[in-house]
Design a protein around this motif. Sequence first.
Motif, PDB file in Angstrom:
ATOM      1  N   GLU A 297     -36.303 -38.845 -62.419  1.00  0.00           N
ATOM      2  CA  GLU A 297     -36.497 -39.949 -63.373  1.00  0.00           C
ATOM      3  C   GLU A 297     -35.625 -41.123 -62.927  1.00  0.00           C
ATOM      4  N   VAL A 298     -36.199 -41.976 -62.072  1.00  0.00           N
ATOM      5  CA  VAL A 298     -35.422 -43.032 -61.414  1.00  0.00           C
ATOM      6  C   VAL A 298     -35.495 -44.373 -62.125  1.00  0.00           C
ATOM      7  N   ALA A 299     -36.206 -44.454 -63.242  1.00  0.00           N
ATOM      8  CA  ALA A 299     -36.321 -45.731 -63.961  1.00  0.00           C
ATOM      9  C   ALA A 299     -34.929 -46.248 -64.318  1.00  0.00           C
ATOM     10  N   GLY A 300     -34.606 -47.476 -63.905  1.00  0.00           N
ATOM     11  CA  GLY A 300     -33.313 -48.080 -64.194  1.00  0.00           C
ATOM     12  C   GLY A 300     -32.231 -47.775 -63.183  1.00  0.00           C
ATOM     13  N   ALA A 301     -32.496 -46.850 -62.288  1.00  0.00           N
ATOM     14  CA  ALA A 301     -31.509 -46.501 -61.271  1.00  0.00           C
ATOM     15  C   ALA A 301     -31.595 -47.483 -60.106  1.00  0.00           C
ATOM     16  N   PRO A 302     -30.446 -47.823 -59.479  1.00  0.00           N
ATOM     17  CA  PRO A 302     -30.499 -48.733 -58.326  1.00  0.00           C
ATOM     18  C   PRO A 302     -31.149 -48.055 -57.120  1.00  0.00           C
ATOM     19  N   GLY A 303     -31.878 -48.858 -56.334  1.00  0.00           N
ATOM     20  CA  GLY A 303     -32.469 -48.331 -55.108  1.00  0.00           C
ATOM     21  C   GLY A 303     -33.929 -47.955 -55.230  1.00  0.00           C
ATOM     22  N   PHE A 304     -34.574 -48.433 -56.324  1.00  0.00           N
ATOM     23  CA  PHE A 304     -35.988 -48.096 -56.516  1.00  0.00           C
ATOM     24  C   PHE A 304     -36.724 -49.337 -57.025  1.00  0.00           C
ATOM     25  N   GLU A 305     -37.831 -49.672 -56.399  1.00  0.00           N
ATOM     26  CA  GLU A 305     -38.600 -50.871 -56.726  1.00  0.00           C
ATOM     27  C   GLU A 305     -39.928 -50.481 -57.376  1.00  0.00           C
ATOM     28  N   ARG A 306     -40.179 -51.049 -58.557  1.00  0.00           N
ATOM     29  CA  ARG A 306     -41.410 -50.748 -59.282  1.00  0.00           C
ATOM     30  C   ARG A 306     -42.605 -51.331 -58.544  1.00  0.00           C
ATOM     31  N   VAL A 307     -43.652 -50.499 -58.353  1.00  0.00           N
ATOM     32  CA  VAL A 307     -44.839 -50.908 -57.607  1.00  0.00           C
ATOM     33  C   VAL A 307     -46.063 -51.032 -58.519  1.00  0.00           C
ATOM     34  N   ASP A 308     -46.279 -50.050 -59.392  1.00  0.00           N
ATOM     35  CA  ASP A 308     -47.506 -50.015 -60.194  1.00  0.00           C
ATOM     36  C   ASP A 308     -47.263 -49.095 -61.375  1.00  0.00           C
TER      37      ASP A 308
END
Length: 635
Positions: free
Chosen positions: A609-620
Amino acid sequence: MTWWEAAPALATAAVLVLVPGALLAWALGVRGVLRVALAPVFSVGVLAVSAVVAPLVGLRWGWPVAVGGALVAVVGGGAVRSLARRVPSRSSGEAPPGGGDGGAAWAGAVVGVLAGGTSLAVGVAHGIGSPGRWPQTFDAVFHLSASWRVLTGGDGSSLTLGTVNAPGLARAFYPAGWHDLVALVAGGSGVGVVPASSALAVVVVAVVHPLGCVALTRAALGPHPVALAAGGALAAGVTASPVVLASYGTLWPNALGTSLLPAALALLVVVLGAGARVRVEPVRAVVLLLVVAAGLVLAHPNTAVSWLVLGVVVAVVVGWPRGGRWRWVALAAVPVTVWLVAWSPVFAATRRTSWPARESVPQALGEWLLLAPQRLPVPLVLAGLTLLGGVVAWRRASLRWLLAVHVTSGAVFALVAGSDSRLARLAGGPWYDDAFRLAALAAVTAVPLAALGVDALVRRVRVLVPRPPEVVVGGALLAVVAVATSGLSWSATSEVTARWYRYQSMLEPASAALLGRLPGEVPARGVVAGNPFDGAALTGPLADRDPLFPHVTGAWDADRRLVGTHLAAAARRPDVCAAVRRLGVTHVLTGGSRFWVEDRRRHDYDGLEVAGAPGFERVDAGGSLTLWRVTACGA
């Protein structure tokens, strides 16, 4: 996709289950109705064994290997037939397997299979709805992922398919017969794994099952047109076999094996001389039985155990009156079979599973008598014909084995369905202590008994009204049965199929649409992480992108366990990034679903569950799912 658009997949599936086996049966000298009726179990045996051999000689599984394997089997069958002719036989005056079938027998078999198969095909197709719909069940996730792995990876061996959810192992057995066929259907017709699975499910239920019932009816009762027509038509009447397995679970491989079981038992009946007397030389008998055994084991091992158990019952019932060594050989097989079922290490893993009893033993016995185990729709007309057939079988010493195997199947089902005792656990071990899998045995022997009941009624009418021909009386009686069962119970088939196909608990339409967009958002060699309970396991079969966790649970290697529990901390955990690079993870799916929300194993994937964590870019995003690109590790 509509069913008309899926016609190439349906045709491809029918060719696969019929042509290789029919050619092998021809090469081995099987004649008459049995040549076609036994074809599916031979086909599965030949193709599944070819898939095991292919990687051992450096070949990818696909149509060239399937065709080559079939040709090798046919040539080998011809050689065995030539050898068998040179071996003296004490029964040389009898007909070969299936010999003596005239045009009337063929006509009866064809009419029966067309009637029963049409009812089953319409019911299953209507219950599924669309070929692109998949049943959102625990087992379906594995089977779809495994079929996609066979299709894209080119390895259809049953010796390695278990590595789908045990990637740290070099070898892990899982019966791949179903998945090998799905890969061939998809590759041959150009459809995806889901439509290929739907098409194969229809063909297994509507073609393989009625043909198997005709095979067992032919072996037991001989080439009587009315009985053969009844055997094929009445195959549509019992939703327990194999319709429920193609929906509940979803246990596609078990459904395939159960559909093959009547034909496999028919061959055993022929070899043992338990039914209509035919000749099979020892050489051909051994080869035929080996091919059938391979087909059952590689479709699903518990159907091979069912075959063995029922075969031993036939051997005892037939061998006891014969006396001599046959009696003692048959009796000696009983403790060996009991040991295999209850105590052998082969089924140690399945023996550890347990499903609580949901009814009493007497209630389960009553359901078996009504051919409605596990509260399935009650086919009253067929149940009555089966009881009549049972009475007739008891009065004919040569057919008591048919009643015995039906009673044995019912007794094991009732014990497992109605009891949580140690005895029930031991008896149900090979079937995962799952009453549904044993319920599916109902039609295997009920349909030939019902066909015997129809044949007895026709003979009785002929005594009372001798003028009309037997075929006319039989046709009229079957027409009455079809009307009384509302088209051979097609609506019950649809109802049972839809019960599990129509429930959407893992991926609602918007989430499924997001997976459909992944090919444009994830590179071809990218790996998608995500909680498999929420649908991320299906990026392979639904989006043609490799999932990190291709099943809901598994024996995951150390890197996958680390990513599953700590991916959200990748920006500050070099060890997590190292695992991400080794696994090739490029994207993550997050979101929740209603699928098994109380299962504690969901927490094995909390780190995804990476929502809000640094190092992840929302795509779709779509529905409850969101797609993220991994940027924390320099991807």
